[in-house]
Design an enzyme around this catalytic site. Structure first.
Site, PDB file in Angstrom:
ATOM      1  N   GLU A  61       1.699  -7.442  11.849  1.00 63.13           N
ATOM      2  CA  GLU A  61       1.513  -5.992  11.740  1.00 63.13           C
ATOM      3  C   GLU A  61       0.040  -5.619  11.867  1.00 63.13           C
ATOM      4  O   GLU A  61      -0.841  -6.486  11.966  1.00 63.13           O
ATOM      5  CB  GLU A  61       2.111  -5.509  10.410  1.00 63.13           C
ATOM      6  N   CYS A  70       7.122  -7.827  16.796  1.00 59.68           N
ATOM      7  CA  CYS A  70       8.209  -8.533  16.120  1.00 59.68           C
ATOM      8  C   CYS A  70       8.107 -10.041  16.335  1.00 59.68           C
ATOM      9  O   CYS A  70       7.596 -10.520  17.356  1.00 59.68           O
ATOM     10  CB  CYS A  70       9.556  -8.073  16.660  1.00 59.68           C
ATOM     11  N   GLU A  72      10.456 -12.153  17.132  1.00 59.09           N
ATOM     12  CA  GLU A  72      11.186 -12.651  18.309  1.00 59.09           C
ATOM     13  C   GLU A  72      10.310 -12.590  19.547  1.00 59.09           C
ATOM     14  O   GLU A  72      10.284 -13.505  20.369  1.00 59.09           O
ATOM     15  CB  GLU A  72      12.446 -11.805  18.564  1.00 59.09           C
ATOM     16  N   CYS A 100      15.586  -6.157  16.935  1.00 55.26           N
ATOM     17  CA  CYS A 100      15.520  -4.723  17.239  1.00 55.26           C
ATOM     18  C   CYS A 100      15.845  -4.506  18.720  1.00 55.26           C
ATOM     19  O   CYS A 100      15.925  -5.460  19.514  1.00 55.26           O
ATOM     20  CB  CYS A 100      14.140  -4.168  16.895  1.00 55.26           C
TER      21      CYS A 100
HETATM   22  N1  THU Z   1      10.670  -6.894  12.818  1.00 55.22           N
HETATM   23  C1  THU Z   1      10.760  -8.112  13.457  1.00 55.22           C
HETATM   24  O1  THU Z   1       9.842  -8.927  13.413  1.00 55.22           O
HETATM   25  N2  THU Z   1      11.883  -8.361  14.162  1.00 55.22           N
HETATM   26  C2  THU Z   1      12.940  -7.502  14.259  1.00 55.22           C
HETATM   27  O2  THU Z   1      13.864  -7.762  15.001  1.00 55.22           O
HETATM   28  C3  THU Z   1      12.978  -6.288  13.461  1.00 55.22           C
HETATM   29  C4  THU Z   1      11.693  -5.882  12.857  1.00 55.22           C
HETATM   30  C5  THU Z   1       9.456  -6.615  12.047  1.00 55.22           C
HETATM   31  C6  THU Z   1       8.571  -5.559  12.631  1.00 55.22           C
HETATM   32  C7  THU Z   1       7.838  -5.088  11.402  1.00 55.22           C
HETATM   33  O3  THU Z   1       6.732  -5.942  11.171  1.00 55.22           O
HETATM   34  C8  THU Z   1       8.833  -5.282  10.273  1.00 55.22           C
HETATM   35  O4  THU Z   1       9.805  -6.177  10.770  1.00 55.22           O
HETATM   36  C9  THU Z   1       9.517  -4.020   9.789  1.00 55.22           C
HETATM   37  O5  THU Z   1      10.084  -3.327  10.843  1.00 55.22           O
END
Ligand code: THU
Length: 151
Positions: A61, A70, A72, A100
């Site tokens: 982040e 993310c 993935e 997501c």
């Molecule tokens: N996030 C992921 O790393 N992968 C996903 O498939 C869904 C969301 C992360 C992004 C962000 O850092 C946190 O989860 C909250 O959305």
């Protein structure tokens, strides 16, 4: 000699269950590296490519929230940047883990329809995890299709 962490070990066999176990372990280990001070939602991911190499990722982040990436996509982009463009299976580990929409489009760019997608509902504080299996072809109905668009 100390045992190497799961994601650094070479695949011992090409067996389905050993690949699953290896990816699950690797995704859970990667989740521990998540940088998520804003959401406090750690996610780990691991992919195995056609050549049997495993690449891991965690969410990263930023104070400028929209810059978060993310887990993935980190794992997939690491694979691609190492010349590995064919994803055989992907595992994502988080509390109620599911990729997501943006990650789904990236997954289908590099994974065939029958590639295995593994969700590990895993909270590092908890003692148990729940594992669910699906296929890349099920992730994104009516997905943007570059060949249909003439790209
Ligand atoms: N996030 C992921 O790393 N992968 C996903 O498939 C869904 C969301 C992360 C992004 C962000 O850092 C946190 O989860 C909250 O959305």
């Amino acid at each position: 000699m100390a045992k190497k962490p799961a994601h650094k070990r070479k695949a011992r066999t090409s067996g389905k269950s050993s690949i699953r176990t290896r990816l699950i372990e690797a995704a859970k280990a990667a989740q521990k590296n998540a940088y998520c001070p804003y959401s406090r939602y750690p996610v780990g991911a691991a992919v195995i490519t056609d050549s049997g190499r495993v690449f891991t990722g965690c969410n990263v982040e930023n104070a400028s929230f929209g810059l978060a990436i993310c887990a993935e996509r980190v794992a997939i982009f690491k694979a691609v940047s190492h010349g590995e463009k064919a994803i055989r299976a992907l595992c994502v580990a988080a509390k109620s883990a599911k990729p997501c929409g943006a990650c789904r489009q990236v997954i289908i760019e590099f994974a065939p329809k029958d590639a295995e997608i593994i969700y590990v509902d895993w909270n590092p504080m908890a003692k148990k995890h729940k594992v669910t299996f699906t296929k890349a072809g099920k992730l994104l109905p009516q997905a943007f299709n570059p060949s249909e668009a003439g790209l």
